[in-house]
Motif scaffolding. Sequence first.
Motif, PDB file in Angstrom:
ATOM      1  N   TYR A  68       0.828  -1.207   0.000  1.00 34.77           N
ATOM      2  CA  TYR A  68       0.000   0.000   0.000  1.00 34.77           C
ATOM      3  C   TYR A  68       0.861   1.255   0.000  1.00 34.77           C
ATOM      4  CZ  TYR A  68      -4.148  -2.822   0.626  1.00 34.77           C
ATOM      5  OH  TYR A  68      -5.159  -3.723   0.417  1.00 34.77           O
ATOM      6  N   VAL A  69       1.965   1.217   0.714  1.00 36.92           N
ATOM      7  CA  VAL A  69       2.896   2.346   0.673  1.00 36.92           C
ATOM      8  C   VAL A  69       3.448   2.518  -0.735  1.00 36.92           C
ATOM      9  CG1 VAL A  69       5.124   3.205   1.494  1.00 36.92           C
ATOM     10  CG2 VAL A  69       3.521   2.156   3.108  1.00 36.92           C
ATOM     11  N   LEU A  70       3.823   1.418  -1.366  1.00 38.21           N
ATOM     12  CA  LEU A  70       4.357   1.477  -2.726  1.00 38.21           C
ATOM     13  C   LEU A  70       3.302   1.961  -3.722  1.00 38.21           C
ATOM     14  CD1 LEU A  70       6.471  -1.814  -2.832  1.00 38.21           C
ATOM     15  CD2 LEU A  70       7.293   0.539  -2.586  1.00 38.21           C
ATOM     16  N   ALA A  71       2.047   1.548  -3.513  1.00 34.22           N
ATOM     17  CA  ALA A  71       0.973   2.007  -4.402  1.00 34.22           C
ATOM     18  C   ALA A  71       0.781   3.516  -4.272  1.00 34.22           C
ATOM     19  CB  ALA A  71      -0.330   1.273  -4.063  1.00 34.22           C
ATOM     20  N   ALA A  72       0.856   4.024  -3.044  1.00 37.70           N
ATOM     21  CA  ALA A  72       0.745   5.469  -2.838  1.00 37.70           C
ATOM     22  C   ALA A  72       1.922   6.195  -3.482  1.00 37.70           C
ATOM     23  CB  ALA A  72       0.681   5.774  -1.342  1.00 37.70           C
ATOM     24  N   VAL A  73       3.110   5.618  -3.357  1.00 36.47           N
ATOM     25  CA  VAL A  73       4.297   6.201  -3.993  1.00 36.47           C
ATOM     26  C   VAL A  73       4.106   6.252  -5.509  1.00 36.47           C
ATOM     27  CG1 VAL A  73       6.739   5.816  -4.497  1.00 36.47           C
ATOM     28  CG2 VAL A  73       5.890   5.557  -2.159  1.00 36.47           C
ATOM     29  N   ALA A  74       3.512   5.206  -6.070  1.00 34.81           N
ATOM     30  CA  ALA A  74       3.252   5.185  -7.512  1.00 34.81           C
ATOM     31  C   ALA A  74       2.372   6.365  -7.907  1.00 34.81           C
ATOM     32  CB  ALA A  74       2.589   3.868  -7.909  1.00 34.81           C
ATOM     33  N   GLY A  75       1.369   6.654  -7.108  1.00 34.31           N
ATOM     34  CA  GLY A  75       0.504   7.784  -7.403  1.00 34.31           C
ATOM     35  C   GLY A  75       1.241   9.109  -7.329  1.00 34.31           C
ATOM     36  N   VAL A  76       2.105   9.242  -6.336  1.00 37.17           N
ATOM     37  CA  VAL A  76       2.888  10.473  -6.196  1.00 37.17           C
ATOM     38  C   VAL A  76       3.814  10.663  -7.389  1.00 37.17           C
ATOM     39  CG1 VAL A  76       4.663  11.622  -4.819  1.00 37.17           C
ATOM     40  CG2 VAL A  76       2.762  10.464  -3.681  1.00 37.17           C
ATOM     41  N   ILE A  77       4.410   9.575  -7.854  1.00 38.25           N
ATOM     42  CA  ILE A  77       5.296   9.657  -9.024  1.00 38.25           C
ATOM     43  C   ILE A  77       4.508  10.035 -10.276  1.00 38.25           C
ATOM     44  CG2 ILE A  77       6.781   8.321 -10.573  1.00 38.25           C
ATOM     45  CD1 ILE A  77       7.581   6.642  -8.153  1.00 38.25           C
ATOM     46  N   ALA A  78       3.309   9.459 -10.411  1.00 36.69           N
ATOM     47  CA  ALA A  78       2.515   9.674 -11.626  1.00 36.69           C
ATOM     48  C   ALA A  78       1.973  11.094 -11.717  1.00 36.69           C
ATOM     49  CB  ALA A  78       1.364   8.672 -11.677  1.00 36.69           C
ATOM     50  N   GLY A  79       1.572  11.669 -10.588  1.00 34.47           N
ATOM     51  CA  GLY A  79       0.974  13.003 -10.603  1.00 34.47           C
ATOM     52  C   GLY A  79       1.974  14.092 -10.907  1.00 34.47           C
ATOM     53  N   ARG A  80       1.532  15.127 -11.595  1.00 34.65           N
ATOM     54  CA  ARG A  80       2.428  16.228 -11.981  1.00 34.65           C
ATOM     55  C   ARG A  80       2.171  17.497 -11.177  1.00 34.65           C
ATOM     56  NH1 ARG A  80       5.298  15.408 -16.674  1.00 34.65           N
ATOM     57  NH2 ARG A  80       4.876  13.437 -17.707  1.00 34.65           N
ATOM     58  N   THR A  81       1.125  17.548 -10.439  1.00 35.39           N
ATOM     59  CA  THR A  81       0.862  18.657  -9.524  1.00 35.39           C
ATOM     60  C   THR A  81       0.454  18.050  -8.194  1.00 35.39           C
ATOM     61  OG1 THR A  81      -1.497  18.806 -10.063  1.00 35.39           O
ATOM     62  CG2 THR A  81       0.026  20.074 -11.449  1.00 35.39           C
ATOM     63  N   LYS A  82       0.400  18.872  -7.140  1.00 35.96           N
ATOM     64  CA  LYS A  82       0.022  18.340  -5.830  1.00 35.96           C
ATOM     65  C   LYS A  82      -1.363  17.709  -5.869  1.00 35.96           C
ATOM     66  CE  LYS A  82       2.865  21.388  -2.960  1.00 35.96           C
ATOM     67  NZ  LYS A  82       2.870  22.424  -1.889  1.00 35.96           N
ATOM     68  N   ARG A  83      -2.282  18.376  -6.549  1.00 37.09           N
ATOM     69  CA  ARG A  83      -3.642  17.850  -6.636  1.00 37.09           C
ATOM     70  C   ARG A  83      -3.662  16.512  -7.361  1.00 37.09           C
ATOM     71  NH1 ARG A  83      -7.663  18.228 -10.468  1.00 37.09           N
ATOM     72  NH2 ARG A  83      -9.802  18.058  -9.679  1.00 37.09           N
ATOM     73  N   ARG A  84      -2.932  16.439  -8.476  1.00 33.74           N
ATOM     74  CA  ARG A  84      -2.906  15.190  -9.243  1.00 33.74           C
ATOM     75  C   ARG A  84      -2.192  14.073  -8.483  1.00 33.74           C
ATOM     76  NH1 ARG A  84      -1.645  16.744 -15.528  1.00 33.74           N
ATOM     77  NH2 ARG A  84      -3.538  17.946 -15.928  1.00 33.74           N
ATOM     78  N   LYS A  85      -1.173  14.425  -7.742  1.00 38.77           N
ATOM     79  CA  LYS A  85      -0.477  13.420  -6.940  1.00 38.77           C
ATOM     80  C   LYS A  85      -1.425  12.791  -5.923  1.00 38.77           C
ATOM     81  CE  LYS A  85       4.124  15.540  -7.288  1.00 38.77           C
ATOM     82  NZ  LYS A  85       4.790  14.469  -8.020  1.00 38.77           N
ATOM     83  N   LEU A  86      -2.239  13.621  -5.271  1.00 39.47           N
ATOM     84  CA  LEU A  86      -3.196  13.111  -4.286  1.00 39.47           C
ATOM     85  C   LEU A  86      -4.253  12.229  -4.946  1.00 39.47           C
ATOM     86  CD1 LEU A  86      -3.747  16.277  -2.042  1.00 39.47           C
ATOM     87  CD2 LEU A  86      -2.557  14.160  -1.421  1.00 39.47           C
ATOM     88  N   ILE A  87      -4.754  12.695  -6.092  1.00 40.03           N
ATOM     89  CA  ILE A  87      -5.772  11.921  -6.803  1.00 40.03           C
ATOM     90  C   ILE A  87      -5.197  10.592  -7.288  1.00 40.03           C
ATOM     91  CG2 ILE A  87      -7.242  11.845  -8.846  1.00 40.03           C
ATOM     92  CD1 ILE A  87      -7.573  14.870  -8.599  1.00 40.03           C
ATOM     93  N   ALA A  88      -3.985  10.648  -7.858  1.00 38.22           N
ATOM     94  CA  ALA A  88      -3.362   9.428  -8.372  1.00 38.22           C
ATOM     95  C   ALA A  88      -3.038   8.450  -7.245  1.00 38.22           C
ATOM     96  CB  ALA A  88      -2.094   9.774  -9.147  1.00 38.22           C
ATOM     97  N   ALA A  89      -2.571   8.973  -6.106  1.00 32.58           N
ATOM     98  CA  ALA A  89      -2.273   8.104  -4.964  1.00 32.58           C
ATOM     99  C   ALA A  89      -3.545   7.440  -4.461  1.00 32.58           C
ATOM    100  CB  ALA A  89      -1.609   8.906  -3.848  1.00 32.58           C
ATOM    101  N   ALA A  90      -4.625   8.218  -4.367  1.00 36.91           N
ATOM    102  CA  ALA A  90      -5.906   7.661  -3.918  1.00 36.91           C
ATOM    103  C   ALA A  90      -6.413   6.610  -4.907  1.00 36.91           C
ATOM    104  CB  ALA A  90      -6.931   8.782  -3.757  1.00 36.91           C
ATOM    105  N   ALA A  91      -6.271   6.884  -6.202  1.00 33.29           N
ATOM    106  CA  ALA A  91      -6.715   5.937  -7.227  1.00 33.29           C
ATOM    107  C   ALA A  91      -5.908   4.644  -7.159  1.00 33.29           C
ATOM    108  CB  ALA A  91      -6.598   6.567  -8.608  1.00 33.29           C
ATOM    109  N   SER A  92      -4.601   4.764  -6.930  1.00 36.11           N
ATOM    110  CA  SER A  92      -3.752   3.577  -6.827  1.00 36.11           C
ATOM    111  C   SER A  92      -4.138   2.736  -5.616  1.00 36.11           C
ATOM    112  CB  SER A  92      -2.279   3.992  -6.732  1.00 36.11           C
ATOM    113  OG  SER A  92      -1.843   4.600  -7.924  1.00 36.11           O
ATOM    114  N   LEU A  93      -4.373   3.400  -4.497  1.00 36.22           N
ATOM    115  CA  LEU A  93      -4.769   2.679  -3.287  1.00 36.22           C
ATOM    116  C   LEU A  93      -6.132   2.017  -3.458  1.00 36.22           C
ATOM    117  CD1 LEU A  93      -3.583   5.260  -0.594  1.00 36.22           C
ATOM    118  CD2 LEU A  93      -2.611   2.989  -1.032  1.00 36.22           C
ATOM    119  N   LEU A  94      -7.031   2.706  -4.137  1.00 33.54           N
ATOM    120  CA  LEU A  94      -8.350   2.132  -4.394  1.00 33.54           C
ATOM    121  C   LEU A  94      -8.233   0.908  -5.293  1.00 33.54           C
ATOM    122  CD1 LEU A  94     -11.419   2.248  -4.184  1.00 33.54           C
ATOM    123  CD2 LEU A  94     -11.424   3.816  -6.137  1.00 33.54           C
TER     124      LEU A  94
END
Length: 231
Positions: A68-94
């Motif tokens: 789950y930590v790695l999935a959240a990290v994946a979202g942070v890497i994928a996002g290009r802005t703070k908002r997108r990082k949060l959305i991508a991290a949430a999507a990865s965890l989901l």
Amino acid sequence: MIRRRTAAAAGLAALAGFALLAGIVTARGGSPLPVDRALLSWAVGHRPATAVTAIRRLTDTGTGAIPYVLAAVAGVIAGRTKRRKLIAAAASLLCLGAGQLLRRAVLHLIGRPRPPAGEWATHASGWSFPSGHATTAALTAALLITAVLLRSFPGRTLVVAVIGCWGAAVGLTRVHLGVHWFSDVIGGWLFALAWYAACVVAAARWLPALTTPAQKNGTDPGHDAGPRPSR
């Protein structure tokens, strides 16, 4: 990046493969396939103490909080802005969490027994097909690889290879430790690919900005380019 049609085709192929394997396992009443017996026998005969200790540590990375930590990290890497990082991290965890719930439902539906407890070299519980560690590690690896491929940096290919090897190795440790049949691991990989593809299709539909590279010159919807000069 990964286009919706390609993901859908790969997902359907993986789902068909999983359904076929699940049907074979069910038709056999959960009894192991010939390859399952052969690989378990080999694993039991090749277990030096130092290797078992290292393999146990590796297998532990495929469960608990680490994926789950790695999935959240994946979202942070994928996002290009703070908002997108949060959305991508949430999507990865989901994606990871929902996949786990669905896998558990399938696990109990099929109800395949594990290999004999006398062959185990680590603790295990519950039914056997599909392997939870194999599914979790493969799904986490897929999320990380997708995030890395959204970036361009030296050594990206090597990073992708390392992540892929980790995802595959975790699944194989379950066979070496004697707690899963090889077909359980294959089932986990197929299940993970099918579910990951479904998540990619959903993300391409609902979160398109997270699944394509940011465009230049301020044309990316999430890019703060500032006011354009008047003409």
